[in-house]
Design a protein around this motif. Structure first.
Motif, PDB file in Angstrom:
ATOM      1  N   VAL A   1       0.838  -1.200   0.000  1.00  0.00           N
ATOM      2  CA  VAL A   1       0.000   0.000   0.000  1.00  0.00           C
ATOM      3  C   VAL A   1       0.873   1.251   0.000  1.00  0.00           C
ATOM      4  N   ARG A   2       1.964   1.229   0.783  1.00  0.00           N
ATOM      5  CA  ARG A   2       2.870   2.381   0.826  1.00  0.00           C
ATOM      6  C   ARG A   2       3.491   2.635  -0.547  1.00  0.00           C
ATOM      7  N   GLN A   3       3.830   1.565  -1.267  1.00  0.00           N
ATOM      8  CA  GLN A   3       4.512   1.706  -2.549  1.00  0.00           C
ATOM      9  C   GLN A   3       3.563   2.066  -3.698  1.00  0.00           C
ATOM     10  N   SER A   4       2.285   1.960  -3.495  1.00  0.00           N
ATOM     11  CA  SER A   4       1.305   2.219  -4.555  1.00  0.00           C
ATOM     12  C   SER A   4       0.932   3.689  -4.582  1.00  0.00           C
ATOM     13  N   ASP A   5       0.525   4.155  -5.762  1.00  0.00           N
ATOM     14  CA  ASP A   5       0.046   5.536  -5.843  1.00  0.00           C
ATOM     15  C   ASP A   5      -1.462   5.624  -5.647  1.00  0.00           C
ATOM     16  N   SER A   6      -2.159   4.482  -5.798  1.00  0.00           N
ATOM     17  CA  SER A   6      -3.601   4.425  -5.535  1.00  0.00           C
ATOM     18  C   SER A   6      -3.991   2.965  -5.322  1.00  0.00           C
ATOM     19  N   VAL A   7      -5.140   2.763  -4.694  1.00  0.00           N
ATOM     20  CA  VAL A   7      -5.596   1.410  -4.376  1.00  0.00           C
ATOM     21  C   VAL A   7      -7.059   1.258  -4.767  1.00  0.00           C
ATOM     22  N   LEU A   8      -7.373   0.148  -5.432  1.00  0.00           N
ATOM     23  CA  LEU A   8      -8.754  -0.213  -5.741  1.00  0.00           C
ATOM     24  C   LEU A   8      -9.084  -1.496  -4.984  1.00  0.00           C
TER      25      LEU A   8
ATOM     26  N   ILE B   1      -5.059   4.549   6.672  1.00  0.00           N
ATOM     27  CA  ILE B   1      -3.986   4.599   7.662  1.00  0.00           C
ATOM     28  C   ILE B   1      -2.700   5.107   7.017  1.00  0.00           C
ATOM     29  N   PHE B   2      -2.459   4.717   5.754  1.00  0.00           N
ATOM     30  CA  PHE B   2      -1.240   5.125   5.057  1.00  0.00           C
ATOM     31  C   PHE B   2      -1.490   6.281   4.088  1.00  0.00           C
ATOM     32  N   ASN B   3      -2.641   6.923   4.214  1.00  0.00           N
ATOM     33  CA  ASN B   3      -2.974   8.124   3.433  1.00  0.00           C
ATOM     34  C   ASN B   3      -2.848   7.889   1.922  1.00  0.00           C
ATOM     35  N   LYS B   4      -3.362   6.758   1.465  1.00  0.00           N
ATOM     36  CA  LYS B   4      -3.354   6.450   0.045  1.00  0.00           C
ATOM     37  C   LYS B   4      -4.767   6.581  -0.516  1.00  0.00           C
ATOM     38  N   PRO B   5      -4.909   7.253  -1.661  1.00  0.00           N
ATOM     39  CA  PRO B   5      -6.248   7.349  -2.271  1.00  0.00           C
ATOM     40  C   PRO B   5      -6.756   5.963  -2.638  1.00  0.00           C
ATOM     41  N   ALA B   6      -7.981   5.687  -2.271  1.00  0.00           N
ATOM     42  CA  ALA B   6      -8.538   4.352  -2.499  1.00  0.00           C
ATOM     43  C   ALA B   6     -10.025   4.445  -2.780  1.00  0.00           C
ATOM     44  N   ALA B   7     -10.556   3.418  -3.434  1.00  0.00           N
ATOM     45  CA  ALA B   7     -11.990   3.358  -3.731  1.00  0.00           C
ATOM     46  C   ALA B   7     -12.425   1.900  -3.783  1.00  0.00           C
ATOM     47  N   ILE B   8     -13.671   1.660  -3.410  1.00  0.00           N
ATOM     48  CA  ILE B   8     -14.269   0.327  -3.480  1.00  0.00           C
ATOM     49  C   ILE B   8     -15.053   0.229  -4.781  1.00  0.00           C
ATOM     50  N   VAL B   9     -14.691  -0.727  -5.626  1.00  0.00           N
ATOM     51  CA  VAL B   9     -15.356  -0.914  -6.915  1.00  0.00           C
ATOM     52  C   VAL B   9     -16.571  -1.801  -6.699  1.00  0.00           C
TER      53      VAL B   9
ATOM     54  N   ALA C   1      -1.919   0.847  13.517  1.00  0.00           N
ATOM     55  CA  ALA C   1      -2.548   2.161  13.391  1.00  0.00           C
ATOM     56  C   ALA C   1      -2.552   2.879  14.732  1.00  0.00           C
ATOM     57  N   SER C   2      -2.536   4.186  14.666  1.00  0.00           N
ATOM     58  CA  SER C   2      -2.660   4.989  15.886  1.00  0.00           C
ATOM     59  C   SER C   2      -4.116   5.016  16.322  1.00  0.00           C
ATOM     60  N   ASP C   3      -4.356   5.587  17.484  1.00  0.00           N
ATOM     61  CA  ASP C   3      -5.724   5.648  17.988  1.00  0.00           C
ATOM     62  C   ASP C   3      -6.633   6.435  17.056  1.00  0.00           C
ATOM     63  N   GLN C   4      -6.073   7.457  16.392  1.00  0.00           N
ATOM     64  CA  GLN C   4      -6.886   8.269  15.486  1.00  0.00           C
ATOM     65  C   GLN C   4      -7.156   7.555  14.158  1.00  0.00           C
ATOM     66  N   GLN C   5      -6.361   6.545  13.858  1.00  0.00           N
ATOM     67  CA  GLN C   5      -6.491   5.860  12.569  1.00  0.00           C
ATOM     68  C   GLN C   5      -7.201   4.514  12.672  1.00  0.00           C
ATOM     69  N   LYS C   6      -7.594   4.118  13.851  1.00  0.00           N
ATOM     70  CA  LYS C   6      -8.228   2.823  14.036  1.00  0.00           C
ATOM     71  C   LYS C   6      -9.621   2.796  13.423  1.00  0.00           C
ATOM     72  N   LEU C   7     -10.180   1.603  13.374  1.00  0.00           N
ATOM     73  CA  LEU C   7     -11.533   1.432  12.829  1.00  0.00           C
ATOM     74  C   LEU C   7     -12.527   2.343  13.521  1.00  0.00           C
ATOM     75  N   THR C   8     -13.434   2.897  12.743  1.00  0.00           N
ATOM     76  CA  THR C   8     -14.550   3.637  13.326  1.00  0.00           C
ATOM     77  C   THR C   8     -15.636   2.639  13.711  1.00  0.00           C
ATOM     78  N   PRO C   9     -16.537   3.009  14.606  1.00  0.00           N
ATOM     79  CA  PRO C   9     -17.621   2.092  14.964  1.00  0.00           C
ATOM     80  C   PRO C   9     -18.424   1.616  13.757  1.00  0.00           C
ATOM     81  N   LEU C  10     -18.646   2.494  12.776  1.00  0.00           N
ATOM     82  CA  LEU C  10     -19.422   2.115  11.597  1.00  0.00           C
ATOM     83  C   LEU C  10     -18.663   1.084  10.761  1.00  0.00           C
ATOM     84  N   GLU C  11     -17.348   1.280  10.615  1.00  0.00           N
ATOM     85  CA  GLU C  11     -16.545   0.315   9.866  1.00  0.00           C
ATOM     86  C   GLU C  11     -16.493  -1.026  10.603  1.00  0.00           C
ATOM     87  N   ALA C  12     -16.392  -0.981  11.917  1.00  0.00           N
ATOM     88  CA  ALA C  12     -16.388  -2.212  12.712  1.00  0.00           C
ATOM     89  C   ALA C  12     -17.704  -2.962  12.565  1.00  0.00           C
TER      90      ALA C  12
END
Length: 658
Positions: free
Chosen positions: A334-341, A365-373, A477-488
């Motif tokens: 993920v770090r090495q990619s410029d974007s993630v699908l 968490i790694f600040n990479k642009p991503a989208a769910i197809v 992940a840091s505490d600010q980057q952990k799963l949100t309740p909705l994602e969990a």
């Protein structure tokens, strides 16, 4: 020539009929003469039989010396050392001395039907370049033939005896080596809780079983590691193993006496040109067997894969070492990619979408642009997607056509909840991405995605969301980057769906993943709301349940007319059918949009994955499906019933062999 033979046949028939009529008239007028007449007829028949060989030899001599344009050709064939016979229609009218001596062993069969001389002879096959292989009196021949020019209905057949050659060829094929790799499933998990003496006794029993299994053959068995064996056996014995459906699998399950689960996975490579090629095929077969949950034999040949066994549940691996390794490797990619699908399967469900949301969190968490197809209108998790969009995730869910142009050589594609290319939400997106990561829990099927940089494929897991929950715990992940309740909640919904509210296919790690998600703020009552349906959907589901019929312990329904927006009720109806007494498995087939969607469920007694594989589908032991393109519900029902019958028949054979 042909008219002469037909004239003789007609004359004999007429004379025979006259004799019978005269005998009958004499018997009526003078009954006292009945016995002498019968005796006379018997003597006449005996005389004809005794003179048949002499008559046939005389006719054969006449036919061989018959003049005309064919005399020169017959003279040339007469001196040929190769056996030759000439057919007129379906009768033998001529043969040379070599045929008489080598094939007939001095007998005469002139004017007899060819099928009496060579049963099964086919002139069209004989006229082909490869000829026809036939056997007579223990001798094997290859027969070549052709129509004689200018002779209507006359066929010349040349015989090449190759008995010894074919015997050697058959022996060569029967003695070809087949390479076999035998793996003791989850060796460490089985022996962890045993005492040293119990461990030694268990391994001794396993060794004796395998030595007996291979000892029935002319092959050999070697133990190459603590949990792996290799064996090489001849093809003749491999056929016996296939015929008995690898009964060693059933015998292995009986070793533990219910205290421990002893299962074997076997990979076989057969039919390779070299022993090295067979070894590679066996390795591929073992990977396939393990990817399908173990406790089975996978046989790899030039024709493809064949599977035997696979009747028990996958043994859970308690070690999370692989989860940590995958988490570290995925983080680097993920770090090495410029974007993630991130993409799941067609008609995505809560497990696919939930796992995709978990992967989306890793990208954030790694600040990479991503989208769910995902195709939202075709998804069975539309409730979850709507809830995520309402919470501000609208730009993270995109249809395939909107992401194609943004793909670059550095784009990473994460595939979740499927490992088959034809089931992907978009095959085009997959083909355009060079870097692929695969995370799935379904039992491996033929034709899987084999170009992934990372493959995390664990059939023991309850769901892909369970695997993703474990990965998230090791991303760092840091505490600010952990799963949100909705994602969990999205991840917990996927686990809830595939375990049917933690009732089936659960292990210790399943509940550990659920506990982690609960700590991240997932609320079970909100997860429950994601499974709510409309009144219209409930009505359609009830209709499907009422149309089902019981067949060999399986509830089966096949129908049409279901609106496409009600596709979500198909798996729901399959689940509800399992609550009926006497139903071990359920199969719901619905015709819609030019194809038949099939959903299969079981309580574990029936492996619905094996049933669906016969229809071109796949899945898991308790949850599987298939799609039939350009088919009807009526035909789908016939295919489903045939698949269930075949499964029960194989099940019966395995019980008999066990």
């Amino acid at each position: 020539m042909k008219r002469l033979i037909q004239g003789v046949d007609i004359l004999l028939v007429v004379l025979l009929c006259v004799c019978v009529l005269l005998a009958a008239a004499l018997a009526v007028t003078m009954p006292v003469m009945l016995i002498p007449v019968v005796l006379i007829l018997v003597l006449i028949g005996l005389g004809v039989w005794l003179n048949a060989r002499r008559i046939r030899r005389a006719i054969a001599k006449v036919l061989r010396t018959a003049g005309g344009g064919e005399q020169t050709a017959q003279y040339g064939l007469m001196s040929l050392p190769l056996p030759v016979m000439i057919l007129s229609g379906k009768s033998v009218i001529w043969y040379n001395d070599s045929f008489r001596d080598q094939v007939l062993r001095g007998e005469d069969t002139c004017l007899q039907p060819v099928n009496k001389v060579f049963p099964g002879l086919d002139m069209q096959k004989c006229a082909s370049a490869s000829g026809q292989d036939l056997e007579r009196a223990g001798h094997r021949y290859t027969i070549y033939g052709s129509q004689t020019p200018g002779s209507s209905g006359v066929f010349v057949a040349y015989l090449v005896e190759n008995t010894e050659l074919k015997r050697r060829a058959a022996e060569y094929m029967a003695s070809r080596p087949a390479y076999m790799i035998i793996e003791l499933d989850t060796y460490d998990e089985i022996l962890r809780e045993l005492k040293e003496s119990e461990r030694a006794e268990l391994m001794s029993s396993i060794n004796r079983l395998l030595e007996s299994f291979v000892g029935r053959t002319t092959g050999f068995l070697n133990r190459v590691s603590s949990s792996r064996y290799i064996a090489v056996v001849e093809e003749r014995h491999m056929k016996d193993m296939v015929d008995t459906r690898f009964d060693v699998l059933d015998k292995a399950r009986q070793i533990g006496d219910g205290k421990v689960a002893v299962t074997l996975s076997i990979g076989v490579g057969r039919g390779g040109k070299t022993l090295q090629e067979c070894q590679k095929m066996a390795t591929q077969a073992l990977d396939m067997a393990l990817g399908r949950g173990g406790d089975q034999a996978a046989v790899r040949s030039e024709e493809g894969f064949a599977f035997f066994g696979g009747v028990s549940r996958s043994v859970e691996k308690r070690s999370k070492v692989k989860s940590r390794i995958v988490a570290a490797a995925l983080s680097d990619l993920v770090r090495q990619s410029d974007s993630v699908l991130i993409m799941g399967h067609k008609n995505s469900d809560l497990d696919a979408v939930g796992a995709a949301i978990g992967a989306l969190r890793i990208c954030r968490i790694f600040n990479k642009p991503a989208a769910i197809v995902v195709k939202k209108k075709e998804s069975l998790a539309e409730n979850l997607i709507d809830e995520m969009i309402a919470a501000g995730y609208g730009e993270d869910f995109l249809p395939p056509e909107e992401v194609i142009d943004s793909i670059t050589p550095q784009t990473l594609l994460i595939i979740v909840d499927t490992h088959l290319p034809y089931l992907l939400e978009s095959r085009e997106v997959y083909n355009n991405c060079k870097n692929v990561v695969l995370i799935d829990h379904h039992r491996k099927c033929v034709g899987f995605i084999d170009n992934a940089v990372i493959t995390y494929h664990e059939p023991y897991a309850s769901s892909t969301c369970e695997l993703m929950s474990e990965i998230l715990q090791y991303v760092g992940a840091s505490d600010q980057q952990k799963l949100t309740p909705l994602e969990a909640q999205a991840l917990l919904a996927g686990i809830t769906l595939d375990t049917r509210t933690f009732a089936l296919h659960t292990g210790v790690r399943t509940f550990e993943a659920a506990a982690y998600l609960r700590r991240m703020g997932a609320e079970t009552q909100k997860v429950k709301k994601l499974f709510s349906t409309s009144f219209a959907a409930y009505e359609w589901k009830s209709r499907l349940v009422t149309e089902a019929g019981l067949y060999l312990g399986c509830a089966v329904v096949a129908t049409s007319g279901l609106p496409s927006e009600m596709a979500v009720v198909v798996p729901q109806a399959a689940n509800d059918l399992l609550t009926i007494e006497g139903v071990q498995a359920s199969v719901v087939a619905v015709e819609m949009n030019g194809q038949v969607n099939i959903s299969a469920r079981s309580l574990g007694e029936v492996n619905v994955q094996v049933i669906m594989e016969q229809l071109g589908g796949g899945g898991h032991l308790t949850m599987a499906g298939a799609q039939l393109k350009n088919d009807t519900a009526e035909h789908a029902r016939e295919l489903v019933l045939a698949a269930i019958s075949q499964y029960r028949e194989n099940e019966k054979k395995e019980r008999q062999n066990g």
